[in-house]
Design a protein around this motif. Structure first.
Motif, mmCIF file in Angstrom:
data_model
loop_
_atom_site.group_PDB
_atom_site.id
_atom_site.type_symbol
_atom_site.label_atom_id
_atom_site.label_comp_id
_atom_site.label_asym_id
_atom_site.label_seq_id
_atom_site.Cartn_x
_atom_site.Cartn_y
_atom_site.Cartn_z
ATOM 1 N N THR A 136 0.826 -1.211 0.000
ATOM 2 C CA THR A 136 0.000 0.000 0.000
ATOM 3 C C THR A 136 0.853 1.250 0.000
ATOM 4 O O THR A 136 0.512 2.251 -0.640
ATOM 5 C CB THR A 136 -0.950 0.006 1.215
ATOM 6 N N HIS A 144 1.714 2.149 -3.415
ATOM 7 C CA HIS A 144 0.557 2.688 -4.128
ATOM 8 C C HIS A 144 0.260 4.122 -3.691
ATOM 9 O O HIS A 144 -0.155 4.956 -4.508
ATOM 10 C CB HIS A 144 -0.672 1.814 -3.886
ATOM 11 N N TRP A 173 -0.684 7.318 -5.952
ATOM 12 C CA TRP A 173 -1.999 7.954 -5.884
ATOM 13 C C TRP A 173 -1.987 9.295 -5.151
ATOM 14 O O TRP A 173 -2.700 10.212 -5.529
ATOM 15 C CB TRP A 173 -2.985 7.008 -5.202
ATOM 16 N N GLN A 194 -8.116 11.574 -2.669
ATOM 17 C CA GLN A 194 -7.300 10.655 -3.465
ATOM 18 C C GLN A 194 -7.436 9.216 -2.981
ATOM 19 O O GLN A 194 -7.530 8.283 -3.782
ATOM 20 C CB GLN A 194 -5.827 11.082 -3.415
ATOM 21 N N TYR A 224 -8.716 5.777 -4.702
ATOM 22 C CA TYR A 224 -7.875 4.569 -4.669
ATOM 23 C C TYR A 224 -8.667 3.362 -4.170
ATOM 24 O O TYR A 224 -8.635 2.284 -4.775
ATOM 25 C CB TYR A 224 -6.667 4.821 -3.771
ATOM 26 N N GLU A 283 -11.202 2.118 -6.738
ATOM 27 C CA GLU A 283 -10.685 1.636 -8.022
ATOM 28 C C GLU A 283 -10.995 0.144 -8.197
ATOM 29 O O GLU A 283 -10.665 -0.682 -7.346
ATOM 30 C CB GLU A 283 -9.169 1.854 -8.074
#
Length: 231
Positions: A185, A188, A192, A215, A219, A222
């Motif tokens: 994470t 990511h 992001w 954001q 995420y 998604e």
């Protein structure tokens, strides 16, 4: 005899259910005339089923049982509109490993008070607590973590966890797979949040936190690439 792999995957999500238990039930349910597969083969074929169907293997994770927490290595910045100086902002990252549902909180430092306040914001965001917190071996939470013997926790962190009815069980030293979900994470988040907001300038922590929430909401919503649904 082939088990119902979809059922095995569903049952693994239930508290206390293991592949060992499901293999024994599979053997017990088979007739005397049928040959049954060994436990090792059962585990391997379940892994193959999870990979082919696009489902995340549920071995080792149960929904709502743990939260992995850590600081992100990459940081962000705030602009002081008066002096024009830039100050560093740190990111606290939390993840529910079963679904990979994630939370990020911006703080001005990585001291203990910020660590504890970030946890409070995290529990409010998730809407509840879990039996197990899995942090890294940071001094703000863990004083010592020997290979053998009892883990020594920071008093304030232990008391905070007790308030939320959670036990702190830090990942083993130099075993990143103990916190693989949050490690993934963090990478990511770099895309992001940090990269996604790189063209924007922030002059207050509240302003930055609002944009980070937006954001992270995108995420978490998604769609998965290989299966139905999202985090």
């Amino acid at each position: 005899a082939q088990p119902d792999w979809a059922r095995v995957h569903t049952e693994l999500a239930r508290v206390g259910v293991t592949l060992k238990l499901l293999h024994q039930e599979y053997v017990d349910a088979s007739s005397m005339a049928q040959a049954t597969m060994s436990y090792d083969r059962f585990c391997r074929l379940y892994g193959e089923h999870a990979a082919v169907s696009g489902a995340t293997s549920r071995v080792g994770h149960k929904a709502g049982r743990s939260i992995e927490v850590d600081w992100s290595g990459p940081t962000m910045q705030l602009l002081d509109p008066t002096s024009g100086e830039m100050s560093k902002v740190y990111l606290f990252v939390a993840c529910l490993p079963f679904s990979r549902y994630a939370f990020v909180e911006a703080t001005l430092d990585m001291r203990q008070e910020s660590w504890l306040r970030a946890h409070t914001a995290m529990f409010a965001f998730f809407g509840g607590s879990v039996p197990r917190l899995v942090p890294d071996n940071l001094k703000t939470g863990v004083i010592s973590h020997p290979k053998e013997g009892e883990v020594v926790l920071n008093d304030a962190y232990r008391e905070m966890a007790a308030h939320y009815s959670a036990a702190v069980l830090p990942g083993r030293v130099r075993h990143p797979r103990d916190k693989s979900s949050t490690e993934n994470t963090v990478s990511h988040v770099a895309t992001w949040v940090i990269a996604g907001l790189r063209q924007e300038t922030f002059t207050s922590l509240a302003q930055l936190r609002l944009r980070i929430r937006e954001q992270m909401d995108a995420y978490n919503r998604e769609p998965f690439q290989k299966r139905v649904g999202s985090r």
